[in-house]
Write an enzyme that holds these catalytic residues in place. Structure first.
Site, mmCIF file in Angstrom:
data_model
loop_
_atom_site.group_PDB
_atom_site.id
_atom_site.type_symbol
_atom_site.label_atom_id
_atom_site.label_comp_id
_atom_site.label_asym_id
_atom_site.label_seq_id
_atom_site.Cartn_x
_atom_site.Cartn_y
_atom_site.Cartn_z
ATOM 1 N N GLU A 140 0.925 -1.087 -0.031
ATOM 2 C CA GLU A 140 -0.040 -0.023 -0.135
ATOM 3 C C GLU A 140 0.923 1.420 -0.102
ATOM 4 O O GLU A 140 0.309 2.478 0.648
ATOM 5 C CB GLU A 140 -1.057 -0.216 1.210
ATOM 6 C CG GLU A 140 -2.042 -1.070 1.318
ATOM 7 C CD GLU A 140 -3.138 -0.964 2.197
ATOM 8 O OE1 GLU A 140 -2.687 -0.370 3.257
ATOM 9 O OE2 GLU A 140 -4.235 -1.642 1.839
ATOM 10 N N GLU A 157 -6.965 -7.438 -1.020
ATOM 11 C CA GLU A 157 -7.656 -7.029 0.285
ATOM 12 C C GLU A 157 -9.180 -6.801 0.294
ATOM 13 O O GLU A 157 -9.353 -5.641 -0.258
ATOM 14 C CB GLU A 157 -6.927 -6.190 1.136
ATOM 15 C CG GLU A 157 -5.555 -6.501 1.554
ATOM 16 C CD GLU A 157 -5.012 -5.472 2.644
ATOM 17 O OE1 GLU A 157 -5.721 -4.612 3.076
ATOM 18 O OE2 GLU A 157 -3.698 -5.650 2.835
#
Length: 867
Positions: free
Chosen positions: A219, A288
């Protein structure tokens, strides 16, 4: 540009050899060669010999990827994955978690790698017990599942310090997560160690292992702007580092829109149906899919409705997705000091399909299981078919996948309020709001994301049963006081300590992430003519948290902790100073270090100051920040390991103190019989840490109650976009009352429980329970098959309610509607009583005529059964 483009095309066609036990229930069998050869092991010392079966030779299979999917032996495959973090569970739990995941329709398990627990001290490594990554990977493989290894090594994950070891922060000239040579060298060393460990054990798919994808960084695109040009250089360096390892499987970067090729960029979030990879040759992957949300101290419990989660999954695959990973599929427990945040609870349940203890979280697990099996059955058509989309307006769409004469269809209604009826291929279909109907033959609706046909399990905490008798809870407690450093003296200066004429950041002093406590001690002189003498003045301490205890002249003068999501605060207390030397001791306690955000690693922790004495009447200030400060790390009880079973020094048995701060408690209890998960009820205690047989089960803080506000008084609606604070429960109650005790931590008979009580509570009400299904409820649709199940060998003992037709109400308050079958109750009783599981086809032929003059599609079966 042309060179880069040619390199990308080369990588797309590069054959990657992998092996998997099986992809899912319908996958091809193992490619193994067993020649019935054996290995001979000779033990010369004991003059014995053992003959062991020779291991199977695992034949590699070929993997590629294109713009539609990963390809196994030239065939595109649908990947349904779930996150299970090995340190948040135990090796004894892993096989069961894998089996339940596989039964739930998954074919892949994903995990991060957690740097700080593996290398708590620089170049000293730990891969034992819960940290045995190799064993975890081999467990995945033994259950016939793929693995996704997200090495990072930054993980976020609501994990302490984002997975970074604190010593990393304290290295000279280092800046984390950017183009900094000191950091890059450390990251390279650790990443290489993990890669080499996997290679040595032949765990990459190219070697016959389960790992089909690896991730570098995590991320970073969310925070890259905070690092400027060095951030962009760092991303390229990460990509180059990953490629240099030649692991033979693709690398991914999540939330990285500019991921360099051949990195595959992927999506994280509650919804990723509109995501598109940055390269037209890359498949659409969702690393995710947030199945719920994490929990904070002082906050209520978050939940994501099963209907909304299924809606998100169906939309993703409707819109061309091929790999989806639940974050989390099993959340587990933040044992020890592993929770981050700060202020993230010990429970990491995440409202995942498998709950914190490994139980099925119903109806979410079952509702998704049905979806997974259906998607898997349509795999070839979805991944090879030509897609045609139809937009009906008002957020109503249809998608048709056609391949070799077969078609599968999705009818999706993203409207949040209206059910929409459409004329699709000469038939009318009514789609509830915020739902997707799946027609595997483009004719009959087999699944709708808003129609739940799985049981809802009402979980109960049962008293500890040991030796076939209920164990009484008048546990015998022993205790010891924790030493408080009231003043600077020879005892204080004995052992390890640090002296500085300034206030130091807590991370800099502790240099690790396993100790919450740091003592700040100083003294100052008040002379006869001091303006502070003889009057009340204010001691004012600014701290970056998270908890502060203050002592002046051998007396506790107050404590304070951050609330409402703010992790720095100012402690203020009126005090009266003594003539001469005054001793000030401040104990700073952390509740997990920051784990997310740009430069999160530099967030200050501990007492940053100023520390001042203020006489507001005269506006006179005395700043103690530059005083000589003595620092001591940790508690005396930690140093001497009061929690260790081998610690044999004296414990007091008389005069048990309660409602007192800084007390150690100890008791013994028997192991509960059976196989159901074990929990500790710690309501009545304040704040501290708990150990079972020397193993920390984490921080506790049952006295921190969630706000009275924020929880809906009705069933949470599924038909709007989800956020972590949308569907909450447990308002006005203890943030976390129950604490998981893995059965692996228990002895067959007696078990030691040790508590360090920091705030001042009472252990009188502590007890041990097991978690199991107490009641199974369902409200299943006509045409479905309802499966009801108890747990732990228990059987259905009573059917409280059963009605087929138009029943009303909810679990616990079901009632018969305007019509219903007279046979339904007897049919359910016959099918279920005395059994651990039972199945019922929901139809008039099975349950009897309803007597209703209505379309059969309106009929429902409502059941409430007691285990």
């Amino acid at each position: 540009m042309s060179c880069c483009h040619g390199f990308v095309l080369f990588m797309m066609s590069f054959a990657i050899f992998v092996h998997v036990n099986e992809l899912y229930a319908s996958a091809t069998a193992l490619n193994t060669e067993d020649h019935d050869h054996h290995d001979l092991i000779i033990d010369k010392k004991n003059h014995t010999r053992k003959v062991l079966p020779k291991k199977h030779v695992l034949s590699p299979i070929k993997i590629e990827y294109d713009n539609r999917a990963l390809k196994v032996n030239g065939k595109r495959r649908l990947i349904l994955s779930g996150a299970i973090h090995y340190p948040r569970s135990t090796p004894q739990m892993w096989p069961s978690l894998m089996r339940k995941s596989k039964e739930g329709g998954l074919n892949t398990i994903e995990t991060y790698v957690f740097w700080n627990v593996h290398e708590p001290v620089r170049r000293e490594y730990d891969f034992s017990g819960r940290l045995d990554l190799v064993r975890f990977m081999k467990t995945i493989q033994s259950e016939g599942l793929f693995a996704i290894l997200r090495i990072g090594p930054y993980v976020c994950a609501e994990w302490n310090y984002g997975g970074f070891p604190v010593w990393l922060h304290n290295m000279p000239n280092i800046t984390l997560r950017t183009n900094n040579e000191v950091y890059k060298n450390e990251m390279k060393v650790f990443t290489k160690k993990i890669v080499n460990m996997m290679k040595r054990e032949k765990l990459f798919a190219s070697q016959g292992g389960p790992i089909i994808l690896a991730q570098i960084e995590n991320e970073y695109g969310n925070v890259m702007k905070d690092y400027g040009e060095d951030g962009k250089k760092y991303v390229q360096w990460c990509a180059d580092l990953a490629q240099s390892f030649h692991i033979g499987v693709p690398w991914i970067m999540c939330q990285q829109d500019d991921a360099p090729q051949p990195m595959i960029n992927t999506c994280n979030g509650f919804y990723c149906d509109q995501f598109h990879p940055n390269n037209p040759h890359s498949p659409k992957m969702w690393t995710e899919n947030w199945s719920g949300w994490f929990k904070d101290w002082g906050k209520p419990d978050p939940h994501r409705p099963a209907e909304d989660l299924a809606f998100a999954v169906a939309r993703f695959f409707q819109n061309g997705g091929s790999l989806m990973n639940y974050y989390m599929y099993h959340g587990g427990t933040n044992f020890g000091h592993t929770s981050g945040g700060p202020y993230i609870t010990t429970s990491y349940d995440y409202d995942a399909p498998l709950d914190e203890y490994g139980n099925l979280n119903q109806p979410k697990w079952g509702h998704l299981q049905q979806l997974h099996h259906l998607l898997t059955s349509m795999e070839k058509t979805l991944l090879y078919g030509v897609r045609r989309d139809v937009d009906y307006g008002n957020k109503m769409t249809a998608s048709v996948y056609s391949y070799h004469g077969k078609s599968v269809c999705f009818l999706a209604n993203a409207n949040t309020t209206e059910a929409i009826t459409v004329d699709f291929q000469h038939r009318k279909y009514t789609i509830p709001p915020w739902s997707v109907s799946i027609l595997p033959d483009c004719s009959k609706e087999v699944y709708n994301t808003a129609k739940v046909n799985s049981q809802t399990s009402i979980m109960v905490k049962k008293p500890n049963e040991a030796d076939d008798e209920e164990e009484p809870y008048n546990l015998q407690w022993f205790w010891k006081p924790e030493e408080i450093h009231y003043e600077i003296n020879k005892a204080t200066l004995a052992g390890t300590h640090l002296t500085a004429h300034q206030l130091l950041d807590q991370k800099a002093v502790t240099n690790d992430s396993t100790n919450d406590y740091l003592w700040y001690m100083t003294s100052f002189h008040i002379h006869k003519k001091s303006p502070f003498l003889g009057k009340k003045v204010t001691l004012q301490v600014h701290t970056n948290g998270h908890v502060l205890h203050a002592f002046l002249n051998k007396r506790h003068i107050g404590s304070k902790w951050a609330e409402n999501g703010k992790y720095e605060f100012t402690f203020k207390k009126q005090v009266k100073l003594a003539l001469g030397i005054n001793h000030l001791t401040l104990l700073s306690a952390t509740i997990g270090l920051s784990n997310y955000g740009g430069h999160f690693d530099t967030v200050k922790t501990g007492i940053g100051g100023p520390v001042q004495l203020i006489d507001h009447a005269t506006n006179t200030k005395k700043d103690l920040s530059s005083n000589k400060w003595i620092y001591k790390v940790g508690l005396n009880g930690q140093k001497w390991k009061f929690y260790d079973q081998r610690h044999n020094s004296h414990w007091n048995s008389e005069g048990l103190p309660t409602r007192q701060m800084f007390v150690w408690y100890k008791t013994t209890f028997k192991s509960p019989i059976g196989t159901d998960p074990v929990v500790l009820d710690l309501l009545g205690l304040g704040k501290g840490e708990a150990w079972i047989n020397g193993r920390s089960i984490g921080r506790y803080w049952p006295s921190f109650y969630a706000s009275e506000n924020g929880c809906p008084s009705f069933k949470c609606p599924y038909n709007t976009s989800y956020s972590g604070d949308k569907c909450t429960t447990n308002c006005g109650k203890s943030s976390q009352r129950w604490y998981h005790v893995p059965r692996e931590y228990l002895n067959y008979r007696a078990n030691d429980l040790v508590l360090f009580e920091e705030l001042g509570g009472t252990p009188d009400h502590v007890n041990i329970r097991t978690v199991t299904v107490g009641k199974a409820c369902a409200h299943a649709y006509h045409g479905s098959t309802l499966r009801l199940s108890c747990q732990g060998g228990r059987e259905f003992s009573k059917i409280n309610f059963a009605s087929f037709g138009k029943p009303e109400g909810t679990c616990g308050s079901f009632r018969k509607g305007s019509c219903g079958s007279s046979k339904a109750l007897s049919v359910i009783q016959k099918a279920c009583l005395g059994k651990e599981t039972c199945s019922i086809h929901v139809s008039e032929s099975s349950l009897g005529s309803t007597g209703c003059h209505a379309d059969a599609a309106q009929f429902r079966l409502a059941v409430e059964a007691i285990c």
